[in-house]
Write a protein that holds these residues in place. Sequence first.
Motif, PDB file in Angstrom:
ATOM      1  N   UNK A 224       0.849  -1.199   0.000  1.00 42.21           N
ATOM      2  CA  UNK A 224       0.000   0.000   0.000  1.00 42.21           C
ATOM      3  C   UNK A 224       0.886   1.251   0.000  1.00 42.21           C
ATOM      4  N   UNK A 225       0.276   2.382  -0.172  1.00 38.52           N
ATOM      5  CA  UNK A 225       0.996   3.678  -0.140  1.00 38.52           C
ATOM      6  C   UNK A 225       2.188   3.684  -1.091  1.00 38.52           C
ATOM      7  N   UNK A 226       2.068   2.972  -2.182  1.00 32.54           N
ATOM      8  CA  UNK A 226       3.194   2.858  -3.113  1.00 32.54           C
ATOM      9  C   UNK A 226       2.731   3.259  -4.510  1.00 32.54           C
ATOM     10  N   UNK A 227       3.409   4.251  -5.062  1.00 32.35           N
ATOM     11  CA  UNK A 227       3.033   4.700  -6.403  1.00 32.35           C
ATOM     12  C   UNK A 227       3.742   3.838  -7.441  1.00 32.35           C
ATOM     13  N   UNK A 228       2.956   3.351  -8.386  1.00 28.60           N
ATOM     14  CA  UNK A 228       3.540   2.503  -9.438  1.00 28.60           C
ATOM     15  C   UNK A 228       4.701   3.213 -10.130  1.00 28.60           C
ATOM     16  N   UNK A 229       4.567   4.537 -10.300  1.00 24.07           N
ATOM     17  CA  UNK A 229       5.626   5.292 -10.996  1.00 24.07           C
ATOM     18  C   UNK A 229       6.968   5.126 -10.286  1.00 24.07           C
ATOM     19  N   UNK A 230       6.939   4.923  -8.983  1.00 17.18           N
ATOM     20  CA  UNK A 230       8.189   4.808  -8.227  1.00 17.18           C
ATOM     21  C   UNK A 230       8.811   3.417  -8.285  1.00 17.18           C
ATOM     22  N   UNK A 231       8.038   2.439  -8.675  1.00 20.56           N
ATOM     23  CA  UNK A 231       8.584   1.073  -8.688  1.00 20.56           C
ATOM     24  C   UNK A 231       8.611   0.470 -10.086  1.00 20.56           C
TER      25      UNK A 231
ATOM     26  N   UNK B 294      -3.597   7.047 -19.843  1.00 15.31           N
ATOM     27  CA  UNK B 294      -2.755   8.147 -20.355  1.00 15.31           C
ATOM     28  C   UNK B 294      -1.621   8.475 -19.378  1.00 15.31           C
ATOM     29  N   UNK B 295      -1.877   8.225 -18.090  1.00 14.28           N
ATOM     30  CA  UNK B 295      -0.825   8.457 -17.098  1.00 14.28           C
ATOM     31  C   UNK B 295       0.318   7.464 -17.304  1.00 14.28           C
ATOM     32  N   UNK B 296      -0.032   6.221 -17.628  1.00 13.95           N
ATOM     33  CA  UNK B 296       1.003   5.207 -17.871  1.00 13.95           C
ATOM     34  C   UNK B 296       1.965   5.684 -18.963  1.00 13.95           C
ATOM     35  N   UNK B 297       1.404   6.304 -19.992  1.00 13.00           N
ATOM     36  CA  UNK B 297       2.226   6.753 -21.133  1.00 13.00           C
ATOM     37  C   UNK B 297       2.679   8.204 -20.968  1.00 13.00           C
ATOM     38  N   UNK B 298       2.666   8.686 -19.739  1.00 12.85           N
ATOM     39  CA  UNK B 298       3.114  10.059 -19.438  1.00 12.85           C
ATOM     40  C   UNK B 298       2.407  11.091 -20.320  1.00 12.85           C
ATOM     41  N   UNK B 299       1.129  10.818 -20.615  1.00 18.95           N
ATOM     42  CA  UNK B 299       0.280  11.738 -21.383  1.00 18.95           C
ATOM     43  C   UNK B 299       0.911  12.128 -22.718  1.00 18.95           C
ATOM     44  N   UNK B 300       1.624  11.192 -23.351  1.00 20.35           N
ATOM     45  CA  UNK B 300       2.409  11.560 -24.546  1.00 20.35           C
ATOM     46  C   UNK B 300       1.533  12.056 -25.700  1.00 20.35           C
ATOM     47  N   UNK B 301       0.293  11.587 -25.775  1.00 15.16           N
ATOM     48  CA  UNK B 301      -0.592  12.080 -26.846  1.00 15.16           C
ATOM     49  C   UNK B 301      -1.540  13.168 -26.341  1.00 15.16           C
ATOM     50  N   UNK B 302      -1.469  13.494 -25.066  1.00 17.07           N
ATOM     51  CA  UNK B 302      -2.383  14.464 -24.466  1.00 17.07           C
ATOM     52  C   UNK B 302      -3.191  13.802 -23.362  1.00 17.07           C
TER      53      UNK B 302
ATOM     54  N   UNK C  55      -8.721  10.149 -28.907  1.00 22.16           N
ATOM     55  CA  UNK C  55      -7.438  10.180 -28.197  1.00 22.16           C
ATOM     56  C   UNK C  55      -7.120   8.810 -27.599  1.00 22.16           C
ATOM     57  N   UNK C  56      -8.150   8.170 -27.039  1.00 19.99           N
ATOM     58  CA  UNK C  56      -7.925   6.841 -26.453  1.00 19.99           C
ATOM     59  C   UNK C  56      -7.418   5.861 -27.508  1.00 19.99           C
ATOM     60  N   UNK C  57      -7.937   5.987 -28.732  1.00 20.08           N
ATOM     61  CA  UNK C  57      -7.497   5.101 -29.809  1.00 20.08           C
ATOM     62  C   UNK C  57      -5.978   5.121 -29.963  1.00 20.08           C
ATOM     63  N   UNK C  58      -5.393   6.329 -29.816  1.00 18.41           N
ATOM     64  CA  UNK C  58      -3.935   6.452 -29.955  1.00 18.41           C
ATOM     65  C   UNK C  58      -3.229   5.658 -28.864  1.00 18.41           C
ATOM     66  N   UNK C  59      -3.723   5.782 -27.634  1.00 16.70           N
ATOM     67  CA  UNK C  59      -3.111   5.027 -26.537  1.00 16.70           C
ATOM     68  C   UNK C  59      -3.332   3.529 -26.733  1.00 16.70           C
ATOM     69  N   UNK C  60      -4.519   3.205 -27.186  1.00 15.82           N
ATOM     70  CA  UNK C  60      -4.863   1.798 -27.360  1.00 15.82           C
ATOM     71  C   UNK C  60      -3.937   1.130 -28.378  1.00 15.82           C
TER      72      UNK C  60
END
Length: 346
Positions: A196-203, A219-227, A302-307
């Motif tokens: 718990x209390x663990x951000x995926x970005x940190x691990x 979009x967070x996983x991909x660092x919002x690369x497409x927006x 936009x989701x299509x791009x991430x998908x």
Amino acid sequence: MARGLAEAGKKVLIVERRKHIGGNCYDEYDEHGILIHRYGPHIFHTNHREVWDFLSRFTEWRPYEHRVRACVDGKMLPFPINPDTLNLLYGLSLDADQMEEYLASVKEKIDTVTNSRDSVISRVGTDLYEKFFKNYTLKQWGIPAEQLHPSVCERIPIRLNRDDRYFNDTYQGMPLHGYTKLFENMLSHEDITVELNTDYANVSGVIESQHVVYTGPIDEYFHHCFGRLGYRSLRFEFKHVSTASFQEYAVINYPNDYDYTRITEYKKLTGQHADSTTISYEYPYDEGDPYYPMPTQANALLYEKYSRETGKMKKVFFAGRLGAYRYMNMDIACLEAMNLVRDILK
Ligand code: UDP
């Protein structure tokens, strides 16, 4: 997914940013001893036997069929709309057949339904749309129904019979000891570890060589690369009341009055007995934890791009409302998770 994978012999680590398991299904006892849903009312219903059977391994159920009233023109009316709704609203005495005739006379002919307004007025016409849907939808989403995919308002059926249940799924109920207990039982397996209390970005660097199931915003996983994709959040104002009952139904919707959309009284969902009760007022917000993907055309594109990116990945899988960026109910999230477990194991 953790349980399914662990039972297939895999070792699973759950990385959770919050201080508790269960995501937005999390429930807990408040300081007055009343079981509340911290992230708003979650009512379980499904037509999928395999989902019901799977969850039933981890909980008994309280039989519960959800009924809602909408406060319109100062009256508490059954919702979804059924013949009784029209009779009480307009002072009529329609039976089911007459209701069908009535709706045929008021609904508008729309050749291609392209948005949520179309989906309602093509079923019940403008007056019922304006009384029950227009303002609730504007409050809930912050944009007019014209800008939302038809599927948003199509979640709400129009009933030609007097069944005033919100859902008519085969299996309906509330986990007898709450959702958190259900998930605790599910995660109680020697090959599941919870951080718990663990951000995926940190691990992510540490675990990137493993298979990953990501259930945060895609979009967070991909660092919002497409927006940035749009999400709608909620804020709950909980209030403890010293009477045994606050309102007649677990949920009452307020489409046209107040800034909140609905008031939930949790004891009416959970069946808890107590001398006092806790309610929540539900205020939709732009900012805050994402609760709903926003079903607009721009977000779909936009989701299509991430998908397309996810399609190229062999060891990372996306699941749940935020990972799949889809307005799905708990049972569908569960069904898709069960299917994804099978796919991964293959
Ligand atoms: N809705 C409405 N009036 C209501 C209840 C719902 O217009 O009284 C519309 C609104 O756009 C809402 C959608 O129907 O977002 C889906 O409602 P549901 O109750 O399924 O929403 P949830 O419980 O998932 O927030």
